[in-house]
Design a protein around this motif. Structure first.
Motif, PDB file in Angstrom:
ATOM      1  N   LEU A 124      31.261  36.626  32.488  1.00 25.49           N
ATOM      2  CA  LEU A 124      30.693  35.893  33.622  1.00 25.49           C
ATOM      3  C   LEU A 124      31.334  34.527  33.839  1.00 25.49           C
ATOM      4  O   LEU A 124      31.220  33.958  34.921  1.00 25.49           O
ATOM      5  N   ASP A 125      32.003  33.988  32.823  1.00 23.29           N
ATOM      6  CA  ASP A 125      32.650  32.693  32.997  1.00 23.29           C
ATOM      7  C   ASP A 125      34.113  32.822  33.423  1.00 23.29           C
ATOM      8  O   ASP A 125      34.862  31.846  33.421  1.00 23.29           O
ATOM      9  N   TYR A 126      34.519  34.036  33.808  1.00 26.35           N
ATOM     10  CA  TYR A 126      35.898  34.282  34.245  1.00 26.35           C
ATOM     11  C   TYR A 126      35.930  34.387  35.765  1.00 26.35           C
ATOM     12  O   TYR A 126      35.194  35.173  36.358  1.00 26.35           O
ATOM     13  N   GLN A 127      36.788  33.601  36.399  1.00 24.71           N
ATOM     14  CA  GLN A 127      36.933  33.705  37.854  1.00 24.71           C
ATOM     15  C   GLN A 127      38.052  34.686  38.183  1.00 24.71           C
ATOM     16  O   GLN A 127      39.189  34.520  37.746  1.00 24.71           O
ATOM     17  N   VAL A 128      37.713  35.684  38.974  1.00 26.78           N
ATOM     18  CA  VAL A 128      38.641  36.779  39.274  1.00 26.78           C
ATOM     19  C   VAL A 128      39.485  36.452  40.502  1.00 26.78           C
ATOM     20  O   VAL A 128      38.968  36.022  41.539  1.00 26.78           O
ATOM     21  N   HIS A 129      40.782  36.678  40.386  1.00 24.28           N
ATOM     22  CA  HIS A 129      41.714  36.549  41.498  1.00 24.28           C
ATOM     23  C   HIS A 129      42.010  37.937  42.069  1.00 24.28           C
ATOM     24  O   HIS A 129      41.764  38.954  41.424  1.00 24.28           O
ATOM     25  N   GLU A 130      42.563  37.955  43.265  1.00 26.15           N
ATOM     26  CA  GLU A 130      42.908  39.240  43.868  1.00 26.15           C
ATOM     27  C   GLU A 130      43.908  40.015  43.024  1.00 26.15           C
ATOM     28  O   GLU A 130      43.934  41.248  43.044  1.00 26.15           O
ATOM     29  N   SER A 131      44.739  39.295  42.283  1.00 28.63           N
ATOM     30  CA  SER A 131      45.756  39.935  41.453  1.00 28.63           C
ATOM     31  C   SER A 131      45.232  40.371  40.086  1.00 28.63           C
ATOM     32  O   SER A 131      45.956  41.035  39.332  1.00 28.63           O
ATOM     33  N   SER A 132      43.997  40.009  39.744  1.00 29.57           N
ATOM     34  CA  SER A 132      43.436  40.421  38.455  1.00 29.57           C
ATOM     35  C   SER A 132      43.238  41.936  38.436  1.00 29.57           C
ATOM     36  O   SER A 132      42.786  42.514  39.425  1.00 29.57           O
ATOM     37  N   PRO A 133      43.556  42.599  37.328  1.00 31.86           N
ATOM     38  CA  PRO A 133      43.314  44.048  37.248  1.00 31.86           C
ATOM     39  C   PRO A 133      41.830  44.364  37.438  1.00 31.86           C
ATOM     40  O   PRO A 133      40.966  43.573  37.033  1.00 31.86           O
ATOM     41  N   THR A 134      41.547  45.471  38.062  1.00 32.44           N
ATOM     42  CA  THR A 134      40.143  45.862  38.231  1.00 32.44           C
ATOM     43  C   THR A 134      39.513  46.136  36.866  1.00 32.44           C
ATOM     44  O   THR A 134      40.185  46.595  35.936  1.00 32.44           O
ATOM     45  N   ARG A 135      38.214  45.833  36.768  1.00 30.53           N
ATOM     46  CA  ARG A 135      37.486  46.081  35.519  1.00 30.53           C
ATOM     47  C   ARG A 135      36.027  46.411  35.862  1.00 30.53           C
ATOM     48  O   ARG A 135      35.130  45.587  35.710  1.00 30.53           O
ATOM     49  N   PRO A 136      35.774  47.617  36.349  1.00 31.40           N
ATOM     50  CA  PRO A 136      34.404  47.984  36.733  1.00 31.40           C
ATOM     51  C   PRO A 136      33.497  48.140  35.521  1.00 31.40           C
ATOM     52  O   PRO A 136      33.956  48.441  34.418  1.00 31.40           O
ATOM     53  N   LYS A 137      32.197  47.957  35.780  1.00 31.02           N
ATOM     54  CA  LYS A 137      31.202  48.053  34.712  1.00 31.02           C
ATOM     55  C   LYS A 137      30.278  49.240  34.908  1.00 31.02           C
ATOM     56  O   LYS A 137      29.423  49.528  34.073  1.00 31.02           O
ATOM     57  N   ASN A 138      30.422  49.959  36.020  1.00 31.02           N
ATOM     58  CA  ASN A 138      29.574  51.103  36.328  1.00 31.02           C
ATOM     59  C   ASN A 138      30.352  52.046  37.239  1.00 31.02           C
ATOM     60  O   ASN A 138      31.438  51.710  37.716  1.00 31.02           O
ATOM     61  N   MET A 139      29.807  53.225  37.476  1.00 31.58           N
ATOM     62  CA  MET A 139      30.519  54.211  38.286  1.00 31.58           C
ATOM     63  C   MET A 139      30.589  53.812  39.755  1.00 31.58           C
ATOM     64  O   MET A 139      31.514  54.215  40.469  1.00 31.58           O
ATOM     65  N   TYR A 140      29.637  53.027  40.210  1.00 29.61           N
ATOM     66  CA  TYR A 140      29.743  52.487  41.569  1.00 29.61           C
ATOM     67  C   TYR A 140      31.011  51.644  41.686  1.00 29.61           C
ATOM     68  O   TYR A 140      31.781  51.781  42.644  1.00 29.61           O
ATOM     69  N   GLY A 141      31.242  50.764  40.691  1.00 28.50           N
ATOM     70  CA  GLY A 141      32.452  49.958  40.693  1.00 28.50           C
ATOM     71  C   GLY A 141      33.708  50.802  40.593  1.00 28.50           C
ATOM     72  O   GLY A 141      34.730  50.505  41.219  1.00 28.50           O
ATOM     73  N   VAL A 142      33.653  51.876  39.799  1.00 25.66           N
ATOM     74  CA  VAL A 142      34.784  52.795  39.694  1.00 25.66           C
ATOM     75  C   VAL A 142      35.109  53.388  41.064  1.00 25.66           C
ATOM     76  O   VAL A 142      36.280  53.472  41.471  1.00 25.66           O
ATOM     77  N   CYS A 143      34.073  53.785  41.785  1.00 23.93           N
ATOM     78  CA  CYS A 143      34.285  54.376  43.117  1.00 23.93           C
ATOM     79  C   CYS A 143      34.861  53.364  44.095  1.00 23.93           C
ATOM     80  O   CYS A 143      35.680  53.714  44.961  1.00 23.93           O
ATOM     81  N   LYS A 144      34.457  52.106  43.962  1.00 20.32           N
ATOM     82  CA  LYS A 144      35.020  51.075  44.835  1.00 20.32           C
ATOM     83  C   LYS A 144      36.478  50.770  44.478  1.00 20.32           C
ATOM     84  O   LYS A 144      37.265  50.404  45.357  1.00 20.32           O
TER      85      LYS A 144
END
Length: 254
Positions: A124-144
């Motif tokens: 939660l203390d990491y700010q994500v950039h557009e270039s950051s690799p995806t890292r989903p935490k649930n299957m909804y995120g996987v689908c996105k």
């Protein structure tokens, strides 16, 4: 006039999109949702309303005839949605069908709803950039993540100009409503800021074939970095969930 198809138009974000684009005289809207009862008021206002199950490719082909731009919002918005019950049809099949039908009907631009859930696995203390690799935490995120990949594929390999917006914690943040968590405040996106982001995503020229944008407000602490989105389309968010929630910070100029 530019004919715009809005899928998922009966949803919370979809209704805001209709209200936003309905005020722009250059757009003619076609509204689609599997829940046409939720679009009755728009039908009474004279909008074209169509029942659409996005998992039906033939239905998507018919609905996209004559459409210039697609704003694809259809799908279960819950991060806890079951993969086989809703995500497979709504997000996997549905996303492919919309892009395939967009290509076949020569749509000029597709704007598709992605989600901050694509990167929710980061601390939660990491700010994500557009270039950051995806890292989903649930299957909804996987689908996105799949949604973003399909948008990129159809842009570069099939010639469908595509924009994916990672939508954060979309909320109108009413004083009488439930409080947001610190995480949700950092990912908060107000309806007004989303309207500004959407219009600029629609109207900005000279974007690459595929563009990923971050959709949060100007929150004091930001889950998603906004520098690239601001630079590429001139996005200027104004809302701040921390300020609107009454959290005070005592800053002093050095």
């Amino acid at each position: 006039m530019i004919k715009v198809l809005v899928t998922g138009a009966a949803g919370k974000i979809g209704r805001n999109v209709v209200a936003t684009l309905g005020c722009e005289s250059k757009y003619k809207l076609k509204l689609a949702d599997i829940n046409v009862e939720g679009l009755q008021e728009f039908k009474e206002l004279g909008y074209e309303v169509i029942k659409l199950d996005v998992s039906d490719l033939e239905g998507c082909q018919v609905v996209l005839e004559g459409v210039d731009v697609v704003i694809h919002l259809a799908g279960n918005p819950s991060a806890d949605a079951d993969f086989y019950e809703t995500l497979l049809d709504g997000h996997i099949k549905g996303t492919y069908n919309i892009f395939k039908a967009s290509k076949d009907n020569h749509v000029s631009r597709v704007i598709v709803a992605s989600s901050a859930q694509t990167i929710e696995g980061y601390p939660l203390d990491y700010q994500v950039h557009e270039s950051s690799p995806t890292r989903p935490k649930n299957m909804y995120g996987v689908c996105k993540c799949f949604v973003e990949a399909v948008a990129s594929y159809f842009a570069y390999e099939e010639g469908v100009h595509s924009v994916a917006i990672r939508i954060g914690a979309y909320d109108d943040l009413q004083p009488s409503g439930p409080p947001l968590s610190a995480r949700d405040m950092s990912a908060y996106l107000s309806p007004d800021d989303f309207s500004d982001l959407l219009l600029k995503a629609l109207n900005t020229e000279n974007l690459p074939p595929y563009k990923l944008l971050h959709g949060i407000s100007n929150n004091r602490f930001k889950r998603l970095n906004l520098d690239d989105t601001k630079e590429k389309i001139g996005y200027r968010p104004k809302s701040d969930a921390f300020k609107q929630s009454g959290i005070q910070f005592f800053d002093h100029d050095k």
